[in-house]
Design a protein around this motif. Sequence first.
Motif, PDB file in Angstrom:
ATOM      1  N   ARG A 140      77.738 -41.385  64.114  1.00  0.00           N
ATOM      2  CA  ARG A 140      76.471 -41.104  63.418  1.00  0.00           C
ATOM      3  C   ARG A 140      75.271 -41.383  64.319  1.00  0.00           C
ATOM      4  NH1 ARG A 140      76.349 -40.384  57.857  1.00  0.00           N
ATOM      5  NH2 ARG A 140      78.366 -40.674  56.855  1.00  0.00           N
ATOM      6  N   GLN A 188      70.392 -34.863  57.297  1.00  0.00           N
ATOM      7  CA  GLN A 188      71.202 -33.660  57.097  1.00  0.00           C
ATOM      8  C   GLN A 188      71.990 -33.357  58.368  1.00  0.00           C
ATOM      9  OE1 GLN A 188      71.503 -31.902  54.253  1.00  0.00           O
ATOM     10  NE2 GLN A 188      73.000 -30.576  55.239  1.00  0.00           N
ATOM     11  N   TYR A 189      73.321 -33.273  58.243  1.00  0.00           N
ATOM     12  CA  TYR A 189      74.178 -32.959  59.384  1.00  0.00           C
ATOM     13  C   TYR A 189      74.267 -31.460  59.568  1.00  0.00           C
ATOM     14  CZ  TYR A 189      78.418 -32.409  62.196  1.00  0.00           C
ATOM     15  OH  TYR A 189      79.311 -32.044  63.167  1.00  0.00           O
ATOM     16  N   GLY A 199      69.687 -35.321  67.304  1.00  0.00           N
ATOM     17  CA  GLY A 199      68.664 -34.702  66.462  1.00  0.00           C
ATOM     18  C   GLY A 199      67.272 -34.839  67.053  1.00  0.00           C
ATOM     19  N   TYR A 208      74.097 -32.097  65.147  1.00  0.00           N
ATOM     20  CA  TYR A 208      73.127 -33.187  65.123  1.00  0.00           C
ATOM     21  C   TYR A 208      72.798 -33.553  63.696  1.00  0.00           C
ATOM     22  CZ  TYR A 208      69.912 -29.313  64.312  1.00  0.00           C
ATOM     23  OH  TYR A 208      69.293 -28.204  63.798  1.00  0.00           O
ATOM     24  N   ILE A 209      72.205 -34.735  63.537  1.00  0.00           N
ATOM     25  CA  ILE A 209      71.705 -35.186  62.232  1.00  0.00           C
ATOM     26  C   ILE A 209      70.194 -35.303  62.342  1.00  0.00           C
ATOM     27  CG2 ILE A 209      71.612 -37.083  60.576  1.00  0.00           C
ATOM     28  CD1 ILE A 209      74.490 -37.739  61.284  1.00  0.00           C
ATOM     29  N   ARG A 257      72.501 -38.683  65.393  1.00  0.00           N
ATOM     30  CA  ARG A 257      71.077 -38.905  65.110  1.00  0.00           C
ATOM     31  C   ARG A 257      70.251 -38.784  66.389  1.00  0.00           C
ATOM     32  NH1 ARG A 257      72.821 -43.347  61.501  1.00  0.00           N
ATOM     33  NH2 ARG A 257      72.749 -42.477  59.423  1.00  0.00           N
TER      34      ARG A 257
END
Length: 91
Positions: free
Chosen positions: A22, A81-82, A29, A76-77, A26
Amino acid sequence: MFATGFAIFLGLVFIFIKLGRRTMLRMLGHDVWLDIGVTMLTLAIHWGSFSGVMAATFAGLLTSAGTTIAKRCFGYIKRGQYTPGLLRLHV
């Protein structure tokens, strides 16, 4: 100079691999900020000689290419939202 830049980049890749899934997504992102931060940090560390600055610049370029490829491969997150890439990860 290129070998040193590649070695710096490999060190960053190994750190990125050790992150949780995660956390990695992130960070992907915010890939532009990640690229800028890594480039500025490596430039600050290797400041003082032409070969050090060129190695840091090359490492920054490789990091930029690496984050772009990773973002397209793994997704990406952003804002919780993934968005999956070519390979969908279970998060």
